[in-house]
Motif scaffolding. Structure first.
Motif, PDB file in Angstrom:
ATOM      1  N   GLY A 106       1.110  -2.162 -13.277  1.00  0.00           N
ATOM      2  CA  GLY A 106       1.083  -0.858 -12.628  1.00  0.00           C
ATOM      3  C   GLY A 106       1.032  -0.954 -11.124  1.00  0.00           C
ATOM      4  N   LEU A 107       0.232  -1.871 -10.605  1.00  0.00           N
ATOM      5  CA  LEU A 107       0.142  -2.056  -9.157  1.00  0.00           C
ATOM      6  C   LEU A 107       1.467  -2.553  -8.590  1.00  0.00           C
ATOM      7  N   ALA A 108       2.128  -3.427  -9.321  1.00  0.00           N
ATOM      8  CA  ALA A 108       3.449  -3.889  -8.882  1.00  0.00           C
ATOM      9  C   ALA A 108       4.447  -2.734  -8.835  1.00  0.00           C
ATOM     10  N   GLU A 109       4.334  -1.813  -9.783  1.00  0.00           N
ATOM     11  CA  GLU A 109       5.207  -0.644  -9.795  1.00  0.00           C
ATOM     12  C   GLU A 109       4.940   0.261  -8.591  1.00  0.00           C
ATOM     13  N   ALA A 146     -18.615  -1.396 -17.016  1.00  0.00           N
ATOM     14  CA  ALA A 146     -18.191  -2.779 -16.763  1.00  0.00           C
ATOM     15  C   ALA A 146     -16.916  -3.108 -17.526  1.00  0.00           C
ATOM     16  N   ALA A 147     -16.804  -2.594 -18.753  1.00  0.00           N
ATOM     17  CA  ALA A 147     -15.612  -2.859 -19.543  1.00  0.00           C
ATOM     18  C   ALA A 147     -14.388  -2.139 -18.985  1.00  0.00           C
ATOM     19  N   LEU A 148     -14.594  -0.957 -18.397  1.00  0.00           N
ATOM     20  CA  LEU A 148     -13.489  -0.195 -17.821  1.00  0.00           C
ATOM     21  C   LEU A 148     -13.021  -0.763 -16.488  1.00  0.00           C
ATOM     22  N   ALA A 149     -13.947  -1.255 -15.698  1.00  0.00           N
ATOM     23  CA  ALA A 149     -13.677  -1.567 -14.293  1.00  0.00           C
ATOM     24  C   ALA A 149     -12.626  -2.667 -14.121  1.00  0.00           C
ATOM     25  N   VAL A 150     -11.771  -2.451 -13.133  1.00  0.00           N
ATOM     26  CA  VAL A 150     -10.838  -3.478 -12.675  1.00  0.00           C
ATOM     27  C   VAL A 150     -11.381  -3.995 -11.346  1.00  0.00           C
ATOM     28  N   PRO A 151     -11.637  -5.288 -11.200  1.00  0.00           N
ATOM     29  CA  PRO A 151     -12.261  -5.786  -9.976  1.00  0.00           C
ATOM     30  C   PRO A 151     -11.527  -5.333  -8.717  1.00  0.00           C
ATOM     31  N   THR A 152     -12.266  -4.736  -7.808  1.00  0.00           N
ATOM     32  CA  THR A 152     -11.656  -4.206  -6.587  1.00  0.00           C
ATOM     33  C   THR A 152     -10.954  -5.298  -5.794  1.00  0.00           C
ATOM     34  N   ALA A 153     -11.555  -6.459  -5.720  1.00  0.00           N
ATOM     35  CA  ALA A 153     -10.942  -7.551  -4.961  1.00  0.00           C
ATOM     36  C   ALA A 153      -9.584  -7.930  -5.539  1.00  0.00           C
ATOM     37  N   ALA A 154      -9.466  -7.884  -6.860  1.00  0.00           N
ATOM     38  CA  ALA A 154      -8.191  -8.232  -7.493  1.00  0.00           C
ATOM     39  C   ALA A 154      -7.131  -7.168  -7.207  1.00  0.00           C
ATOM     40  N   VAL A 155      -7.538  -5.893  -7.230  1.00  0.00           N
ATOM     41  CA  VAL A 155      -6.593  -4.816  -6.900  1.00  0.00           C
ATOM     42  C   VAL A 155      -6.129  -4.956  -5.462  1.00  0.00           C
ATOM     43  N   ALA A 156      -7.075  -5.187  -4.553  1.00  0.00           N
ATOM     44  CA  ALA A 156      -6.727  -5.326  -3.134  1.00  0.00           C
ATOM     45  C   ALA A 156      -5.791  -6.501  -2.905  1.00  0.00           C
ATOM     46  N   GLU A 157      -6.046  -7.603  -3.595  1.00  0.00           N
ATOM     47  CA  GLU A 157      -5.199  -8.785  -3.414  1.00  0.00           C
ATOM     48  C   GLU A 157      -3.774  -8.516  -3.901  1.00  0.00           C
ATOM     49  N   LEU A 242     -11.613   2.932  -1.137  1.00  0.00           N
ATOM     50  CA  LEU A 242     -10.262   3.378  -0.825  1.00  0.00           C
ATOM     51  C   LEU A 242      -9.462   2.172  -0.369  1.00  0.00           C
ATOM     52  N   LEU A 243      -8.378   1.883  -1.071  1.00  0.00           N
ATOM     53  CA  LEU A 243      -7.528   0.733  -0.772  1.00  0.00           C
ATOM     54  C   LEU A 243      -6.217   1.233  -0.177  1.00  0.00           C
ATOM     55  N   ILE A 244      -5.858   0.688   0.977  1.00  0.00           N
ATOM     56  CA  ILE A 244      -4.658   1.128   1.672  1.00  0.00           C
ATOM     57  C   ILE A 244      -3.784  -0.095   1.959  1.00  0.00           C
ATOM     58  N   ALA A 245      -2.611  -0.081   1.380  1.00  0.00           N
ATOM     59  CA  ALA A 245      -1.641  -1.171   1.597  1.00  0.00           C
ATOM     60  C   ALA A 245      -0.509  -0.643   2.459  1.00  0.00           C
ATOM     61  N   GLU A 246      -0.348  -1.221   3.644  1.00  0.00           N
ATOM     62  CA  GLU A 246       0.745  -0.867   4.559  1.00  0.00           C
ATOM     63  C   GLU A 246       1.921  -1.797   4.250  1.00  0.00           C
ATOM     64  N   LEU A 247       2.913  -1.281   3.573  1.00  0.00           N
ATOM     65  CA  LEU A 247       3.984  -2.133   3.060  1.00  0.00           C
ATOM     66  C   LEU A 247       4.931  -2.582   4.174  1.00  0.00           C
ATOM     67  N   ARG A 248       5.257  -1.738   5.109  1.00  0.00           N
ATOM     68  CA  ARG A 248       6.143  -2.152   6.198  1.00  0.00           C
ATOM     69  C   ARG A 248       5.476  -3.205   7.059  1.00  0.00           C
ATOM     70  N   ALA A 249       4.169  -3.012   7.312  1.00  0.00           N
ATOM     71  CA  ALA A 249       3.448  -4.009   8.123  1.00  0.00           C
ATOM     72  C   ALA A 249       3.385  -5.344   7.403  1.00  0.00           C
ATOM     73  N   GLY A 250       3.352  -5.282   6.021  1.00  0.00           N
ATOM     74  CA  GLY A 250       3.257  -6.513   5.260  1.00  0.00           C
ATOM     75  C   GLY A 250       4.584  -7.193   5.115  1.00  0.00           C
TER      76      GLY A 250
END
Length: 250
Positions: A106-109, A146-157, A242-250
């Motif tokens: 989903g994150l890749a999408e 805990a079972a629902l949570a997706v680690p924030t660090a993994a989402v950010a990465e 709140l996670l913000i990914a700047e795609l053009r900057a990346g």
């Protein structure tokens, strides 16, 4: 998975999950100048910015609660977004990643369809686990969380995102799980609990003892004495991020 959960638990969302203006302002700022936004896991349309061109939501129950004038909505999942590459300025996902069957896909999408940025609101369970309600009264709900949570660090990465804390105001209008941290009586209301996944997905029998103890502690003042340090706070960090990914900057 999300469709089945929200067909069962999302029926009261318009009663308890109204957007909070302060959180909405943070989301709008995160989206920046985006003129076209895809809202993924859009639910009833809370926090949906005016520039939303399409909402994707798996649950018909949630879509049926969207207000008149909301963005067009289609039934679909984050893992297979119905848009071509680079088709919107920004992709938005608010408190939904934990319901996706395959978070990585989903994150890749989100990155695939967005030209400029991806904005995700989620929570860090390692912080939320110390919330007084879970720690002192409802360990079964903590286990669900805990079972629902997706680690924030993994989402950010995976997104290449910067992570920003989102403190919860004491009078938050949106009744998500930790919103009533200074209004403990609210957790005794079944309608309030029905609007938050960690409670609605935990069997009532596993909550009952803790809820009865909370009611007794509120009645005799024990809760207020134990949590006196919270009573003058106007906001509290309970792990929402709140996670913000700047795609053009990346």
């Amino acid at each position: 998975m999300a469709e089945a959960r929200y067909d069962r638990t999302g029926r009261t969302y318009t009663a308890t999950r109204r957007p909070d203006a302060r959180i909405a302002a943070r989301l709008r700022a995160a989206l920046g100048p985006a003129r076209s936004v895809l809202n993924v896991g859009a639910g009833t349309g809370s926090y949906e910015p005016p520039g939303t061109v399409l909402a994707v939501e798996p649950s018909a129950v949630m879509i049926a609660q969207r207000p008149p004038g909301a963005a067009p909505a289609v039934r679909g999942v984050a893992e297979a977004l119905p848009l071509p590459d680079d088709s919107v300025d920004a992709a938005l996902a608010v408190l939904t990643v934990h319901h996706w069957a395959d978070a990585a896909a989903g994150l890749a999408e989100l990155r695939r369809v967005a030209r400029d940025r991806v904005v995700v609101l989620t929570w860090d369970h390692t912080v939320t686990a110390d919330f007084w309600l879970l720690r002192d009264y409802l360990p079964a709900a903590a286990a669900t969380d805990a079972a629902l949570a997706v680690p924030t660090a993994a989402v950010a990465e995976r997104l290449g995102a910067a992570v920003h804390p989102v403190p919860v105001p004491w009078d938050c209008a949106d009744g998500f799980a930790c919103a009533f941290w200074r209004r403990p009586e609210a957790y005794l209301d079944p309608l309030v609990r029905a609007g938050a996944s960690m409670f609605s997905l935990t069997p009532e029998a596993e909550l009952r003892t803790g809820l009865d103890r909370l009611a007794a502690d509120l009645a005799d003042g024990s809760w207020h004495r134990r949590n006196a340090d919270l009573l003058d706070r106007t906001e509290l960090d309970l792990g929402y991020r709140l996670l913000i990914a700047e795609l053009r900057a990346g």
